[in-house]
Design an enzyme around this catalytic site. Structure first.
Site, PDB file in Angstrom:
ATOM      1  N   ASP A  14      29.729  23.905 -18.035  1.00 18.03           N
ATOM      2  CA  ASP A  14      28.422  23.819 -18.661  1.00 18.03           C
ATOM      3  C   ASP A  14      28.493  24.685 -19.933  1.00 18.03           C
ATOM      4  O   ASP A  14      29.353  25.558 -20.045  1.00 18.03           O
ATOM      5  CB  ASP A  14      27.378  24.358 -17.681  1.00 18.03           C
ATOM      6  CG  ASP A  14      26.010  24.444 -18.290  1.00 18.03           C
ATOM      7  OD1 ASP A  14      25.622  23.519 -19.023  1.00 18.03           O
ATOM      8  OD2 ASP A  14      25.318  25.446 -18.034  1.00 18.03           O
ATOM      9  N   ASP A  16      25.390  26.024 -22.255  1.00 12.73           N
ATOM     10  CA  ASP A  16      24.378  27.073 -22.446  1.00 12.73           C
ATOM     11  C   ASP A  16      24.238  27.945 -21.195  1.00 12.73           C
ATOM     12  O   ASP A  16      24.073  27.442 -20.086  1.00 12.73           O
ATOM     13  CB  ASP A  16      23.022  26.436 -22.791  1.00 12.73           C
ATOM     14  CG  ASP A  16      23.101  25.595 -24.070  1.00 12.73           C
ATOM     15  OD1 ASP A  16      23.922  25.934 -24.945  1.00 12.73           O
ATOM     16  OD2 ASP A  16      22.358  24.606 -24.173  1.00 12.73           O
ATOM     17  N   TYR A  26      15.797  26.342 -26.801  1.00 16.35           N
ATOM     18  CA  TYR A  26      16.959  25.485 -27.094  1.00 16.35           C
ATOM     19  C   TYR A  26      17.818  26.075 -28.218  1.00 16.35           C
ATOM     20  O   TYR A  26      17.338  26.892 -29.000  1.00 16.35           O
ATOM     21  CB  TYR A  26      16.546  24.042 -27.451  1.00 16.35           C
ATOM     22  CG  TYR A  26      15.755  23.372 -26.356  1.00 16.35           C
ATOM     23  CD1 TYR A  26      16.422  22.696 -25.329  1.00 16.35           C
ATOM     24  CD2 TYR A  26      14.372  23.435 -26.335  1.00 16.35           C
ATOM     25  CE1 TYR A  26      15.694  22.094 -24.310  1.00 16.35           C
ATOM     26  CE2 TYR A  26      13.643  22.840 -25.313  1.00 16.35           C
ATOM     27  CZ  TYR A  26      14.307  22.168 -24.308  1.00 16.35           C
ATOM     28  OH  TYR A  26      13.592  21.585 -23.300  1.00 16.35           O
ATOM     29  N   GLN A  59      21.758  18.135 -23.425  1.00  8.63           N
ATOM     30  CA  GLN A  59      21.197  18.576 -24.716  1.00  8.63           C
ATOM     31  C   GLN A  59      19.969  17.728 -25.053  1.00  8.63           C
ATOM     32  O   GLN A  59      19.965  16.951 -26.019  1.00  8.63           O
ATOM     33  CB  GLN A  59      22.270  18.499 -25.816  1.00  8.63           C
ATOM     34  CG  GLN A  59      23.399  19.505 -25.638  1.00  8.63           C
ATOM     35  CD  GLN A  59      22.934  20.959 -25.708  1.00  8.63           C
ATOM     36  OE1 GLN A  59      21.990  21.276 -26.428  1.00  8.63           O
ATOM     37  NE2 GLN A  59      23.569  21.844 -24.947  1.00  8.63           N
ATOM     38  N   LYS A 108      22.606  15.819 -16.098  1.00  9.15           N
ATOM     39  CA  LYS A 108      22.883  16.528 -14.854  1.00  9.15           C
ATOM     40  C   LYS A 108      21.575  16.811 -14.136  1.00  9.15           C
ATOM     41  O   LYS A 108      20.608  17.119 -14.818  1.00  9.15           O
ATOM     42  CB  LYS A 108      23.613  17.862 -15.144  1.00  9.15           C
ATOM     43  CG  LYS A 108      24.994  17.692 -15.741  1.00  9.15           C
ATOM     44  CD  LYS A 108      25.645  19.039 -16.056  1.00  9.15           C
ATOM     45  CE  LYS A 108      25.038  19.697 -17.275  1.00  9.15           C
ATOM     46  NZ  LYS A 108      25.693  20.952 -17.689  1.00  9.15           N
TER      47      LYS A 108
HETATM   48 MG   LIG Z   1      23.380  26.075 -18.484  1.00  7.88          MG
END
Ligand SMILES: [Mg+2]
Length: 190
Positions: A14, A16, A26, A59, A108
């Site tokens: 992953d 972030d 974000y 995203q 996800k």
């Molecule tokens: Mg993450």
């Protein structure tokens, strides 16, 4: 026809909250992209140990209209170049641009992004590991059939650890950060 490249040991990562600092607002520009301490070192160690790293990232900021695809590609170019300069390597990046309400197959915890990677490379998921800071990452690993799922306590990790316990969805290992996760993966040698 060209045969897909065979990747023997794959770590799906992953982005972030794992590689870089996450933000509730974000990550919308390269200025907002900041590596977490130790994440580059972790990527170097994984490369030295023979792992191919593939980034798997939601995203939704793209389809929320907060960042363009060009802006996202820009962030990813800088990320890859910086990692490469230090001796690590990101083999590929798969992202889902959709909002949750769009009902896509790739966001996800759906396994779509991992399955897409498996279309483009020959990957044995029995030897693949997913690392993330969110319950979605752990569920995605299970949904795709990865051998191991590792939760990191950076980003949303602490909250996710509690949620996973409550939902009976525990990770195979809970790491303090990506560096610790990399050490566990290398030692585990899945
Ligand atoms: Mg993450």
């Amino acid at each position: 026809m060209k045969q897909p490249e065979v990747l023997h040991k794959v770590v799906f990562l992953d982005r972030d909250g794992v590689i870089n600092r996450d933000s509730a607002e974000y990550i919308k520009s390269r200025q907002e992209f900041e590596f977490l301490p130790g994440s580059i070192t972790a990527l170097v160690r994984l490369r030295e140990a023979g792992y191919d790293v593939i980034v798997i990232t939601n995203q939704s900021a793209v389809n929320r209209g907060m960042i363009t695809l060009k802006g996202l590609d820009d962030i990813h170019s800088i990320m890859k170049e910086t990692i490469q300069r230090h001796g690590g390597r990101i083999r590929d990046i798969y992202y889902c641009p959709h909002r949750p309400d769009e009902g896509c197959d790739c966001r996800k915890p759906k396994p779509g992004l991992i399955l897409k990677a498996c279309d483009q490379y020959t990957i044995d998921l029995n030897h693949a590991i997913m690392v993330g800071d969110s319950t979605k990452d752990i569920e995605c690993a299970r949904n795709a059939g990865c051998a191991r799922a590792v939760l990191v306590k950076t980003g949303n990790g602490p909250k996710s650890e509690k949620e996973l316990k409550a939902g009976g969805f525990e990770a195979d290992y809970v790491a303090t950060d990506l560096e610790n996760a990399a050490d566990w993966i290398i030692q585990e040698d899945v």
